[in-house]
Design an enzyme around this catalytic site. Structure first.
Site, PDB file in Angstrom:
ATOM      1  N   ASP A   7      50.805  39.512  35.207  1.00  0.00           N
ATOM      2  CA  ASP A   7      49.791  38.430  36.003  1.00  0.00           C
ATOM      3  C   ASP A   7      48.912  39.042  35.391  1.00  0.00           C
ATOM      4  O   ASP A   7      47.960  40.137  35.294  1.00  0.00           O
ATOM      5  CB  ASP A   7      50.155  39.170  37.203  1.00  0.00           C
ATOM      6  CG  ASP A   7      51.124  37.889  38.062  1.00  0.00           C
ATOM      7  OD1 ASP A   7      51.727  37.365  37.029  1.00  0.00           O
ATOM      8  OD2 ASP A   7      51.123  37.995  39.447  1.00  0.00           O
ATOM      9  N   MET A  18      43.656  32.658  48.248  1.00  0.00           N
ATOM     10  CA  MET A  18      42.897  31.198  47.165  1.00  0.00           C
ATOM     11  C   MET A  18      42.912  30.662  47.974  1.00  0.00           C
ATOM     12  O   MET A  18      42.682  29.602  48.151  1.00  0.00           O
ATOM     13  CB  MET A  18      44.932  31.034  46.935  1.00  0.00           C
ATOM     14  CG  MET A  18      45.336  31.464  45.784  1.00  0.00           C
ATOM     15  SD  MET A  18      46.984  31.017  45.662  1.00  0.00           S
ATOM     16  CE  MET A  18      47.950  31.080  47.039  1.00  0.00           C
ATOM     17  N   LYS A  20      47.667  33.357  35.481  1.00  0.00           N
ATOM     18  CA  LYS A  20      47.739  31.822  36.293  1.00  0.00           C
ATOM     19  C   LYS A  20      46.789  31.864  36.180  1.00  0.00           C
ATOM     20  O   LYS A  20      46.478  32.736  37.294  1.00  0.00           O
ATOM     21  CB  LYS A  20      48.869  31.843  37.658  1.00  0.00           C
ATOM     22  CG  LYS A  20      50.195  32.060  37.003  1.00  0.00           C
ATOM     23  CD  LYS A  20      50.821  31.475  37.429  1.00  0.00           C
ATOM     24  CE  LYS A  20      52.674  30.993  37.178  1.00  0.00           C
ATOM     25  NZ  LYS A  20      53.984  30.034  37.719  1.00  0.00           N
TER      26      LYS A  20
HETATM   27  N1  SAH Z   1      50.382  38.740  45.263  1.00  0.00           N
HETATM   28  C1  SAH Z   1      49.313  38.483  45.758  1.00  0.00           C
HETATM   29  C2  SAH Z   1      48.603  37.666  46.121  1.00  0.00           C
HETATM   30  C3  SAH Z   1      48.305  36.279  44.376  1.00  0.00           C
HETATM   31  S1  SAH Z   1      48.217  35.175  45.123  1.00  0.00           S
HETATM   32  C4  SAH Z   1      48.681  39.872  47.129  1.00  0.00           C
HETATM   33  O1  SAH Z   1      49.761  40.407  47.721  1.00  0.00           O
HETATM   34  O2  SAH Z   1      46.858  40.233  47.355  1.00  0.00           O
HETATM   35  C5  SAH Z   1      45.841  35.440  44.429  1.00  0.00           C
HETATM   36  C6  SAH Z   1      45.077  35.325  45.608  1.00  0.00           C
HETATM   37  O3  SAH Z   1      44.770  36.930  46.468  1.00  0.00           O
HETATM   38  C7  SAH Z   1      43.892  35.225  44.916  1.00  0.00           C
HETATM   39  O4  SAH Z   1      42.943  34.115  45.212  1.00  0.00           O
HETATM   40  C8  SAH Z   1      43.074  36.107  46.315  1.00  0.00           C
HETATM   41  O5  SAH Z   1      42.678  35.644  47.140  1.00  0.00           O
HETATM   42  C9  SAH Z   1      43.513  37.263  46.827  1.00  0.00           C
HETATM   43  N2  SAH Z   1      43.549  37.898  45.914  1.00  0.00           N
HETATM   44  C10 SAH Z   1      43.788  39.190  44.964  1.00  0.00           C
HETATM   45  N3  SAH Z   1      43.812  39.631  44.556  1.00  0.00           N
HETATM   46  C11 SAH Z   1      42.131  40.467  45.298  1.00  0.00           C
HETATM   47  C12 SAH Z   1      41.397  41.079  44.930  1.00  0.00           C
HETATM   48  N4  SAH Z   1      40.997  42.581  44.458  1.00  0.00           N
HETATM   49  N5  SAH Z   1      40.215  40.747  45.898  1.00  0.00           N
HETATM   50  C13 SAH Z   1      40.285  40.074  46.474  1.00  0.00           C
HETATM   51  N6  SAH Z   1      41.186  38.930  46.574  1.00  0.00           N
HETATM   52  C14 SAH Z   1      42.112  39.111  46.168  1.00  0.00           C
END
Ligand code: SAH
Length: 282
Positions: free
Chosen positions: A41, A178, A64
């Site tokens: 990813d 998101m 994505k």
């Molecule tokens: N599977 C991931 C989420 C994927 S959806 C998880 O468990 O975290 C993608 C969203 O995750 C982003 O839009 C944001 O809201 C959040 N996200 C992922 N990494 C992040 C980070 N390092 N800091 C802040 N938000 C994060």
């Protein structure tokens, strides 16, 4: 648990953690060391790829970034996963944060099952938990909140109108994934539904990375931060616990405002130019 050697034709759906490369699990690193193919990813630290992936493995970027319109279609990801696994390869499908929180894991599980391909799931630190820790904001701090809801509001019809009243009155901590671009809508709906005036809101940008910035204010003072163009990825935390950041933060906000994760387009161009997507192994 030790990982058996000589595993062939299998897919490991593994979590990379939210950003800080040290937040990946030992188990995920062991699989990366054995992988023949890694499908990664966008929200995965480059340091993880350079430190743990077997140097002879092929790394394919399948990121994505929906709002930028540069996403790798899910069918392509599914096809890559299956083709390599059916050719006898050990495939690691590496996902940011945890594997099952706001991810497309269900599509991938369905296709693996239909194709009779063996798989394992390796969990990880979801960004809500990483962000809470690195922002000094315990999500269920005693006396503040007894539950956490992991939610999203990337489009307005995802949260029905009649649910906002409940969200405005709950003591639960709300974490929105998101949703940095729609955060004003969240604030407006909660205030319109009478959210209490001890509620705080925090936007945590690039949590757990060296570029982390936390913006935490009382929800009724949201205008103080509303003009910031929040950098992706960001999380929105709403609840009384968001105020604890001011007392317990242990990490300073980064002084730089730039992106930690590369945009999808750059990554895909690189991987199109090379048969193997090379990553620098410093
Ligand atoms: N599977 C991931 C989420 C994927 S959806 C998880 O468990 O975290 C993608 C969203 O995750 C982003 O839009 C944001 O809201 C959040 N996200 C992922 N990494 C992040 C980070 N390092 N800091 C802040 N938000 C994060």
């Amino acid at each position: 648990m030790a990982i058996p050697t000589n595993i062939q034709g299998k897919v490991i759906l593994a979590a990379a953690g939210p950003g800080d490369p040290d937040l990946i699990t030992v188990k995920a690193t062991r699989w990366l060391q054995q992988a023949d193919v890694v499908l990664t990813d966008r929200l995965v630290s480059n340091d993880i790829l350079t430190s743990y992936v077997n140097p002879s493995a092929e790394i394919i970027y399948v990121g994505k970034q929906c709002r930028k319109g540069n996403s790798t279609p899910q069918e392509i990801i599914n096809a890559l996963m299956c083709t390599h696994a059916l050719a006898g390869k050990l495939v690691v499908r590496l996902k940011g944060g945890d594997v099952s929180v706001f991810s497309n894991i269900l599509d991938e599980l369905q296709v693996l099952k239909e194709s009779n391909i063996a798989y394992e799931i390796v969990p990880g630190v979801t960004s809500a938990l990483g962000a809470a820790a690195y922002a000094g904001m315990p999500l269920t701090a005693r006396g503040y909140s007894t539950a956490v809801r992991l939610m999203t509001y990337y489009k307005s019809d995802i949260v029905p109108d009649d649910y906002w009243k409940e969200l405005a009155s709950t003591k639960d901590t709300l974490v929105f994934y998101m949703s940095a671009e729609t955060v004003e809508g969240i604030v407006t709906k909660l205030i319109r539904n009478g959210v209490s005036n001890d509620t705080f809101i925090a936007v945590i940008e690039q949590a757990t990375t060296p570029l982390q910035q936390v913006h935490a204010v009382n929800i009724y003072d949201f205008e103080k931060i509303q003009d910031i163009h929040f950098l992706s990825p960001s999380l929105v935390v709403v609840g009384r616990v968001a105020a604890l950041h001011h007392e317990f933060a242990w990490l300073k906000n980064s002084e730089e405002r730039k992106h930690y994760f590369k945009p999808v387009a750059t990554i895909q161009n690189n991987s199109n130019n090379n048969k193997k997507a090379h990553v620098s192994r410093a």
